[in-house]
Design a protein around this motif. Structure first.
Motif, mmCIF file in Angstrom:
data_model
loop_
_atom_site.group_PDB
_atom_site.id
_atom_site.type_symbol
_atom_site.label_atom_id
_atom_site.label_comp_id
_atom_site.label_asym_id
_atom_site.label_seq_id
_atom_site.Cartn_x
_atom_site.Cartn_y
_atom_site.Cartn_z
ATOM 1 N N ILE A 226 0.831 -1.206 0.000
ATOM 2 C CA ILE A 226 0.000 0.000 0.000
ATOM 3 C C ILE A 226 0.865 1.255 0.000
ATOM 4 O O ILE A 226 0.620 2.209 -0.755
ATOM 5 N N VAL A 227 1.899 1.255 0.831
ATOM 6 C CA VAL A 227 2.805 2.402 0.898
ATOM 7 C C VAL A 227 3.463 2.651 -0.455
ATOM 8 O O VAL A 227 3.600 3.794 -0.902
ATOM 9 N N ALA A 228 3.877 1.585 -1.118
ATOM 10 C CA ALA A 228 4.544 1.741 -2.413
ATOM 11 C C ALA A 228 3.639 2.383 -3.452
ATOM 12 O O ALA A 228 4.126 2.978 -4.418
ATOM 13 N N GLY A 229 2.318 2.310 -3.255
ATOM 14 C CA GLY A 229 1.388 2.886 -4.212
ATOM 15 C C GLY A 229 0.952 4.303 -3.895
ATOM 16 O O GLY A 229 0.177 4.894 -4.661
ATOM 17 N N VAL A 230 1.419 4.858 -2.784
ATOM 18 C CA VAL A 230 1.055 6.237 -2.425
ATOM 19 C C VAL A 230 1.547 7.198 -3.501
ATOM 20 O O VAL A 230 2.688 7.107 -3.961
ATOM 21 N N HIS A 231 0.678 8.124 -3.889
ATOM 22 C CA HIS A 231 1.015 9.051 -4.976
ATOM 23 C C HIS A 231 2.032 10.091 -4.507
ATOM 24 O O HIS A 231 1.857 10.720 -3.459
ATOM 25 N N MET A 232 3.076 10.267 -5.296
ATOM 26 C CA MET A 232 4.069 11.316 -5.048
ATOM 27 C C MET A 232 4.278 12.061 -6.355
ATOM 28 O O MET A 232 4.771 11.494 -7.333
ATOM 29 N N ASP A 233 3.861 13.304 -6.357
ATOM 30 C CA ASP A 233 3.949 14.112 -7.570
ATOM 31 C C ASP A 233 5.398 14.233 -8.032
ATOM 32 O O ASP A 233 6.300 14.362 -7.196
ATOM 33 N N PRO A 234 5.656 14.174 -9.320
ATOM 34 C CA PRO A 234 7.028 14.334 -9.828
ATOM 35 C C PRO A 234 7.703 15.617 -9.354
ATOM 36 O O PRO A 234 8.930 15.644 -9.182
ATOM 37 N N VAL A 235 6.910 16.659 -9.110
ATOM 38 C CA VAL A 235 7.489 17.910 -8.589
ATOM 39 C C VAL A 235 8.132 17.672 -7.229
ATOM 40 O O VAL A 235 9.203 18.223 -6.925
ATOM 41 N N LEU A 236 7.515 16.828 -6.418
ATOM 42 C CA LEU A 236 8.064 16.539 -5.093
ATOM 43 C C LEU A 236 9.297 15.649 -5.192
ATOM 44 O O LEU A 236 10.214 15.757 -4.373
#
Length: 334
Positions: A226-236
């Protein structure tokens, strides 16, 4: 070629993650007084499969915290007391000759557990340290030409004592870099210390008071997915790499007084650690996406053991944390 994105956690995943994390946190708080940062750091390591380096004086519940985490997830726990005469075979295992069958059989070492506590890792020799760190990286050991996988989830918690340095073998930069996060433990407040005494009197720490598991190993593996699927924007992602870039080029971004104190900056492992830990921090906060504060709140833990300062910094009482604060101020928050 673009990597395929993982499925973002849905509401059912988030609810499940919240229940499991809350249950583990409750077990931790029942045994360990205060130490909120330690609890969060251990959870970040557990949810990402990253390893943790703890620094602090003796008696700050490092062993208790590690054992509680193992008990809470029904995982195997082993504690290894590092000493100068500790051998690699004492950690990874060895071949033992059986005279009754006239053959060798394998005895796996204590590293084959879900949670492993390495007490005072810098008291073991460089050869022994390397054997342990290889097991951490490869998630397996090799004995007599045969590979033995280490069970998952796998969390190594290593401690080092900053006070007594006699008879130690300090970890090299390449070795400390393999730890995802480093936490520095502080003394408890008088009120927290009094609470510890009260709990001892009440029998909370008796061996018979071992907590019941609140999560299975399968549930922890599911949480890691689940953690691996958390969204992280490319800007971040670019924000994290820019922070790491500043540590490597301090003269371009920091004041001359601070820049000259930095000998080596962080490696690419720092950027990877930022992204993994930020996703786990989002889950702990009940979100399925990363925000800039997740990254900023992790900066000390991700960078303090990867930022190498010169001897002059020690003389003028400049700590890595001071430089990291300056690094955060030098990069615009997206």
């Amino acid at each position: 070629m673009t990597a395929t994105a993982r499925a973002q956690p849905n509401q059912q995943d988030m609810d499940h993650a919240y229940r499991v994390v809350a249950a583990i946190s409750s077990v931790f708080s029942a045994k360990v007084v205060g130490q909120d940062y330690l609890r969060e750091t251990l959870l970040l390591g557990l949810l990402t499969g990253g390893h943790i380096l703890l620094e602090g004086v003796p008696g700050l519940a490092k062993t208790t915290a590690a054992r509680v985490v193992a008990d809470a997830i029904s995982g195997g726990f082993n504690r290894i007391q590092c000493t100068p005469d500790l051998l690699p075979s004492d950690i990874v295992g060895t071949q033992i000759f059986d005279s009754t069958t006239n053959s060798f059989h394998t005895q796996l070492g204590p590293v084959h557990a879900n949670v492993v506590l390495l007490d005072e890792i810098n008291r073991s020799s460089a050869k022994t340290q390397s054997a342990m760190l290889e097991a951490m990286e490869e998630r397996q050991t090799t004995l007599a030409g045969k590979m033995y996988p280490i069970p998952e989830p796998f969390l190594v918690i290593a401690t080092q004592n900053p006070v007594d340095q006699e008879g130690t073998y300090p970890l090299s930069e390449a070795q400390t870099d393999r730890f995802m996060l480093k936490e520095v433990l502080r003394y408890p407040s008088p009120q927290e210390e009094a609470e510890v005494v009260f709990r001892i009197d009440a029998g909370v720490y008796d061996r018979s008071a071992t907590p019941q598991p609140v999560a299975s190993l399968d549930e922890i593996r599911q949480l890691q997915r689940i953690v691996a699927g958390v969204h992280m924007d490319p800007v971040l992602v670019h924000y994290t790499t820019q922070l790491v870039h500043v540590t490597r080029n301090p003269a371009q971004f920091l004041s001359p007084q601070l820049a000259r104190l930095v000998e080596y900056g962080a490696s690419p492992r720092a950027s990877i650690a930022f992204c993994k830990a930020a996703r786990a921090a989002a889950i702990l906060a009940g979100r399925n996406h990363v925000i800039p504060d997740d990254i900023r709140n992790l900066a000390q833990r991700v960078l303090r053991h990867r930022l190498i300062l010169g001897f002059e910094a020690v003389n003028i009482n400049v700590t890595p944390e001071m430089v990291i604060d300056a690094v955060l101020q030098s990069v615009r928050v997206p």
